[in-house]
Design a protein around this motif. Structure first.
Motif, PDB file in Angstrom:
ATOM      1  N   GLY A 150      -4.921  -6.719  -7.813  1.00 25.03           N
ATOM      2  CA  GLY A 150      -5.021  -5.378  -8.362  1.00 25.03           C
ATOM      3  C   GLY A 150      -4.307  -4.332  -7.531  1.00 25.03           C
ATOM      4  O   GLY A 150      -3.727  -3.378  -8.076  1.00 25.03           O
ATOM      5  N   HIS A 162     -12.302   6.086 -11.461  1.00 23.34           N
ATOM      6  CA  HIS A 162     -13.176   4.923 -11.364  1.00 23.34           C
ATOM      7  C   HIS A 162     -14.515   5.266 -11.998  1.00 23.34           C
ATOM      8  O   HIS A 162     -15.052   6.353 -11.786  1.00 23.34           O
ATOM      9  CB  HIS A 162     -13.375   4.537  -9.892  1.00 23.34           C
ATOM     10  CG  HIS A 162     -14.350   3.415  -9.678  1.00 23.34           C
ATOM     11  ND1 HIS A 162     -15.712   3.630  -9.593  1.00 23.34           N
ATOM     12  CD2 HIS A 162     -14.168   2.085  -9.548  1.00 23.34           C
ATOM     13  CE1 HIS A 162     -16.316   2.462  -9.414  1.00 23.34           C
ATOM     14  NE2 HIS A 162     -15.414   1.512  -9.382  1.00 23.34           N
ATOM     15  N   ALA A 177     -13.502  -3.727  -9.180  1.00 25.75           N
ATOM     16  CA  ALA A 177     -12.570  -2.611  -9.343  1.00 25.75           C
ATOM     17  C   ALA A 177     -12.488  -1.776  -8.063  1.00 25.75           C
ATOM     18  O   ALA A 177     -11.401  -1.369  -7.648  1.00 25.75           O
ATOM     19  CB  ALA A 177     -12.995  -1.743 -10.523  1.00 25.75           C
ATOM     20  N   VAL A 240      -9.558   2.301 -13.259  1.00 22.57           N
ATOM     21  CA  VAL A 240     -10.034   0.942 -12.985  1.00 22.57           C
ATOM     22  C   VAL A 240     -11.547   0.907 -13.183  1.00 22.57           C
ATOM     23  O   VAL A 240     -12.269   1.790 -12.743  1.00 22.57           O
ATOM     24  CB  VAL A 240      -9.677   0.450 -11.560  1.00 22.57           C
ATOM     25  CG1 VAL A 240      -8.193   0.230 -11.421  1.00 22.57           C
ATOM     26  CG2 VAL A 240     -10.180   1.393 -10.491  1.00 22.57           C
ATOM     27  N   TYR A 273      -7.300  -0.517 -16.462  1.00 28.35           N
ATOM     28  CA  TYR A 273      -7.462  -1.884 -15.987  1.00 28.35           C
ATOM     29  C   TYR A 273      -8.937  -2.254 -15.848  1.00 28.35           C
ATOM     30  O   TYR A 273      -9.728  -1.477 -15.307  1.00 28.35           O
ATOM     31  CB  TYR A 273      -6.784  -2.069 -14.637  1.00 28.35           C
ATOM     32  CG  TYR A 273      -5.280  -1.864 -14.665  1.00 28.35           C
ATOM     33  CD1 TYR A 273      -4.446  -2.801 -15.260  1.00 28.35           C
ATOM     34  CD2 TYR A 273      -4.703  -0.722 -14.091  1.00 28.35           C
ATOM     35  CE1 TYR A 273      -3.066  -2.619 -15.287  1.00 28.35           C
ATOM     36  CE2 TYR A 273      -3.330  -0.532 -14.115  1.00 28.35           C
ATOM     37  CZ  TYR A 273      -2.517  -1.481 -14.716  1.00 28.35           C
ATOM     38  OH  TYR A 273      -1.151  -1.295 -14.744  1.00 28.35           O
ATOM     39  N   VAL A 275     -11.363  -5.049 -14.044  1.00 25.13           N
ATOM     40  CA  VAL A 275     -11.310  -5.984 -12.920  1.00 25.13           C
ATOM     41  C   VAL A 275     -12.614  -6.787 -12.923  1.00 25.13           C
ATOM     42  O   VAL A 275     -13.699  -6.220 -12.790  1.00 25.13           O
ATOM     43  CB  VAL A 275     -11.140  -5.249 -11.576  1.00 25.13           C
ATOM     44  CG1 VAL A 275     -10.952  -6.262 -10.445  1.00 25.13           C
ATOM     45  CG2 VAL A 275      -9.975  -4.271 -11.636  1.00 25.13           C
TER      46      VAL A 275
END
Length: 352
Positions: A150, A162, A177, A240, A273, A275
Motif C-alpha cells: 500500500g 482515513h 489501512a 484508505v 483504497y 486494505v
C-alpha cells in the motif's frame, strides 16, 4: 509484554489467560484486561473491548484455545463437545466481521486434524494454543506485507483521508489501512492524515489519533461530515479504509460512513483504497447485500461519554457497518498484492 503501548499486542496469551488492550478507555487510559473464560472473551468482543476484524479473529482463536484449556474433558470426544459449545458462543458475539468465523473454523479444523492424527486431549489443547499463536503472529506479518504494497501507492507529500481505526489496535499489530500509512511514514514519505472522527463510538478521534500521535505522524481530526469539503476544496490524494467483510464481487462492508466517503471520493476523482487481509474476503458471498449488518444499541448514538445528547424518548438507528459497492473502490490491497477491478475475476484469481 512490554510497557510501551506501541509495542503491546492488541490480543495475546499470558499465563493461561487471554489478554486484550481495553480499547474503550483509550486515549485516557491504557489498560490490559485478562480473561480466563471463553464466555468473557465473547463478551469482550461484543462490548468492543477489542474491535477491528483481524483483532476479533485473533481474539476468537485465543478464545477457542482458552475453551480447550478450561475444559475438564479427559477424552477427545468430550473435548470436541466443549469446543463446539465455545464456538457457538464466540460466533454469536458479532455478526459482520468474517474474520471471527474464519478464526473459529481454522481452530476447529486444527483440532480435527490433531485428533485424526491420534492426539489425546492434552495434545489437542497444546496444539490449539500453538495455532492461536500462529494466527496472531501471521497477522502482524500479513499487515506489514500489506503496508509495503500500500505504501507504494502513496505519493510523497500526500494528504490522506482515513476512516475509523485500522491500526495496531484493530489488528494484533501494525494495522491494515493505518498500517499502509505507518509504512509510508517509515519509508520517509511526508504525509498528512485527515482522520474522520467516526461516530458514534469515535474510533477515529479516540484510537486512530492516539496511534498516529504515538508514531509522530502529522494528522488532523475532522468530523465525518467534513470529508466532502476537504475532498472538494483541498488537495486530498487518496482515501484508505479497512474492511470487515469483502464479498466475491468486491463489495465491502466496513464501519458506518465508509460508503459516504467512497461516493464523495469518486465524485472528486480521488482514489479510494480498501486494505484487508485475505481472511476478510468471503468468496462464498456473491455481493454485499448478502452481508449481515450488525445493529447496535441506540444509546451509542443518543449518548456521548454517558451524557445524553438527544431528547428523552427519541429513537435512534445504529447500524455498525455499511456496504460500499465495488464500483466505488479503486483497488483492494492484500498481503498477496494490490487487486484491481474486475474484482469478481481478480479476487478469485488471487485466492488460487
Amino acid at each position: 509484554m512490554t510497557s510501551d503501548p506501541r509495542d503491546t499486542r492488541t490480543v495475546f496469551w499470558d499465563n493461561g489467560q487471554v489478554c486484550m488492550i481495553d480499547q474503550r478507555l483509550i486515549p485516557f487510559e491504557f489498560k490490559i484486561n485478562h480473561y480466563d473464560d471463553y464466555a468473557q472473551v465473547a463478551d469482550a468482543i461484543r462490548t468492543m473491548v477489542v474491535r477491528g476484524a483481524p483483532a476479533i479473529g485473533a481474539a476468537a482463536a485465543y478464545g477457542i484455545a482458552l475453551a480447550a484449556r478450561i475444559s475438564r474433558a479427559t477424552d477427545v470426544a468430550s473435548l470436541q463437545a466443549d469446543l463446539r459449545e465455545a464456538s457457538d458462543v464466540l460466533a454469536k458475539s458479532r455478526p459482520t466481521a468474517v474474520n471471527l468465523f474464519w478464526a473459529i473454523n481454522r481452530m476447529n479444523a486444527r483440532a480435527q486434524e490433531l485428533i485424526a492424527g491420534g492426539a489425546d486431549a492434552d495434545s489437542v489443547r497444546a496444539g490449539l494454543l500453538e495455532e492461536a499463536n500462529k494466527v496472531a503472529d501471521e497477522d502482524i506479518e500479513i499487515n506489514q506485507r500489506m503496508g509495503a504494497y500500500g505504501a507504494a501507492l502513496v505519493p510523497d507529500g500526500a494528504t490522506i483521508i482515513h476512516h475509523c481505526n485500522t491500526g495496531a489496535l484493530a489488528t494484533v499489530g501494525w494495522g491494515t489501512a493505518l498500517g499502509v500509512i505507518r509504512s509510508a511514514h517509515a519509508a520517509g514519505k511526508h504525509i498528512h492524515v485527515l482522520v474522520d472522527e467516526t461516530r458514534p463510538r469515535l474510533q477515529g478521534a479516540r484510537l486512530t489519533s492516539w496511534e498516529l500521535q504515538n508514531e509522530g505522524i502529522p494528522h488532523t481530526v475532522i468530523v465525518d461530515g467534513a470529508s466532502g469539503h476537504y475532498l472538494r476544496r483541498t488537495k486530498v490524494d487518496l482515501c484508505v479504509v479497512g474492511a470487515d467483510r469483502i464479498a466475491a464481487n468486491g463489495d465491502t462492508a466496513n464501519k458506518i460512513g465508509t460508503y459516504n466517503l467512497a461516493v464523495v471520493a469518486k465524485a472528486n476523482n480521488v482514489p479510494f483504497y480498501v486494505v484487508a487481509p485475505f481472511s476478510t474476503i468471503d468468496l462464498s458471498i456473491a455481493h454485499g447485500d448478502l452481508i449481515p449488518i450488525e445493529e447496535r444499541e441506540m444509546d451509542e448514538v443518543l449518548r456521548v461519554n454517558g451524557e445524553r445528547i438527544a431528547p428523552v424518548d427519541v429513537q435512534a438507528g445504529n447500524p455498525a457497518f455499511d456496504v460500499t459497492p465495488h464500483e466505488y473502490i479503486t483497488a483492494i490491497v492484500t498481503e498477496r498484492g494490490v487487486i484491481y477491478p474486475p474484482f469478481d475475476v481478480n479476487l478469485r484469481k488471487a485466492s488460487e
